[in-house]
Design a protein around this motif. Structure first.
Motif: not given
Lengths: 104, 270
Positions: B32, B35-38
């Motif tokens: 992650i 670009a994530g996801p958070i």
């Protein structure tokens, strides 16, 4: 920096191996160490910033009943850094999402 | 984003007991980082403690990674960025209304495919490592209204903005509309610190506020299946156009260039 590069895919494969091959208790730590090495090579500034925020936020918020000022200090530092980082990464957006958002 | 999430939740005393090394494993989790996801810390910690080898989950992870690469390389980089762009250039040049509309469509669909592809790879790698990473996209272009669109597009960032921007601003001002616009402005600025993304956030924020007002005064559509299907289709069509047109703000380098695109789209058909 994007996932669609063979060397990055190699790092990902190494991370998967490190998630299962070392002794169970050290597996997540091995992955975290690999990530730090990866960032240090590909984005040293990101590695330094993320390390600083990790240790700084932990130290400032480690105790219970910490004052609001400490929370504001952590959030303020992250926001200022993120905005500066985004301004520096502007030319890449939206063609290179990876560069624009490390560290998230 | 994850540091702010951790700091606020820790301040509220809502995090389970944990150690520094577990926090570091959360922040330095390779899938992650890009670009994530958070992913939330409590979810990560749960998987960190409970994870065990599962061949079926590992296999699902591989499928997800392959699906992500296929999206990025085949659909995004080839079908949309090369073939579709070539079709637009050859048949509907820039400056014509259809050409500008199709270019907005190309930009928006490419952004979605690329970003959801990145999320698929991250989620897949997470599964291969024994972690369940939060989903980020759920067919956003099928949303029947703009509020629903934002519950389906970049869901983890939207959730982050709801928790740490919308709710505090709404609580402080008692004005949900102001909180919505503020949250969308922050969401826009997160993408890029520039006037075009400020306007893009404002466009969506105002869109959500207008939708919320409309929802409270709209006439009853009726309970029949046909009415509901028609209403849903109409809502999806309007939302799709609203979102696609917003990409004119994001794809052009300056607000003035975006204004030129809107002028062509509004006046160039006749």
């Amino acid at each position: 920096m994007t996932w669609v590069r063979l060397d990055i895919l190699g790092w990902a494969a190494l991370a998967v191996l490190l998630a299962w091959l070392p002794p169970r208790r050290t597996q997540p730590h091995a992955v975290a160490a690999l990530t730090l090495v990866f960032l240090s090579i590909h984005a040293p500034l990101s590695a330094a910033i993320l390390s600083l925020f990790a240790l700084g936020s932990w130290a400032l918020l480690a105790h219970e009943n910490h004052p609001t000022q400490r929370l504001l200090l952590v959030v303020g530092a992250v926001v200022v850094t993120l905005v500066s980082f985004k301004l520096g990464a502007r030319p890449q957006f939206p063609t290179d999402l990876g560069t624009a958002v490390v560290p998230l | 984003m994850r540091v702010i999430h951790y700091a606020v939740e820790r301040y509220k005393g809502k995090l389970p007991e944990h150690r520094l090394d577990q926090y570091l494993c959360y922040l330095f989790f390779l899938p992650i980082i890009f670009a994530g996801p958070i992913t939330g810390f409590p979810d990560f910690l749960r998987d960190l403690r409970r994870r065990r080898w599962d061949a079926a989950v590992f296999s699902r992870g591989i499928e997800r990674v392959v699906s992500g690469y296929a999206k990025i390389v085949v659909l995004g980089n080839y079908a949309i960025s090369i073939r579709f762009a070539q079709y637009i250039n050859d048949n509907h040049p820039s400056g014509t209304p259809l050409g500008e509309y199709l270019d907005c469509l190309r930009f928006g669909s490419n952004l979605y495919i690329q970003f959801s592809g990145y999320s698929d790879i991250a989620i897949g790698l997470g599964l291969m490592m024994g972690f369940r990473i939060a989903e980020n996209f759920r067919l956003p272009f099928l949303a029947a209204n703009i509020g629903e669109f934002w519950q389906r597009w970049h869901m983890t960032l939207t959730g982050w903005c709801r928790s740490y921007i919308y709710l505090p601003v709404a609580a402080a001002t008692r004005r949900p509309a102001a909180a919505t616009v503020t949250a969308m402005l922050v969401l826009g600025i997160w993408h890029d610190v520039s006037m075009r993304f400020v306007l893009w956030g404002l466009y969506h924020g105002v869109g959500i506020v207008v939708w919320q007002r409309f929802r409270s005064i709209r006439p009853e559509i009726g309970d029949g299946v046909l009415s509901r299907i028609t209403g849903r289709l109409l809502g999806t069509l309007i939302t799709f156009q609203f979102v696609i047109l917003s990409f004119a703000l994001a794809k052009e380098n300056t607000p003035a260039a975006a204004a030129r695109v809107y002028t062509v789209l509004l006046t160039g058909w006749w």
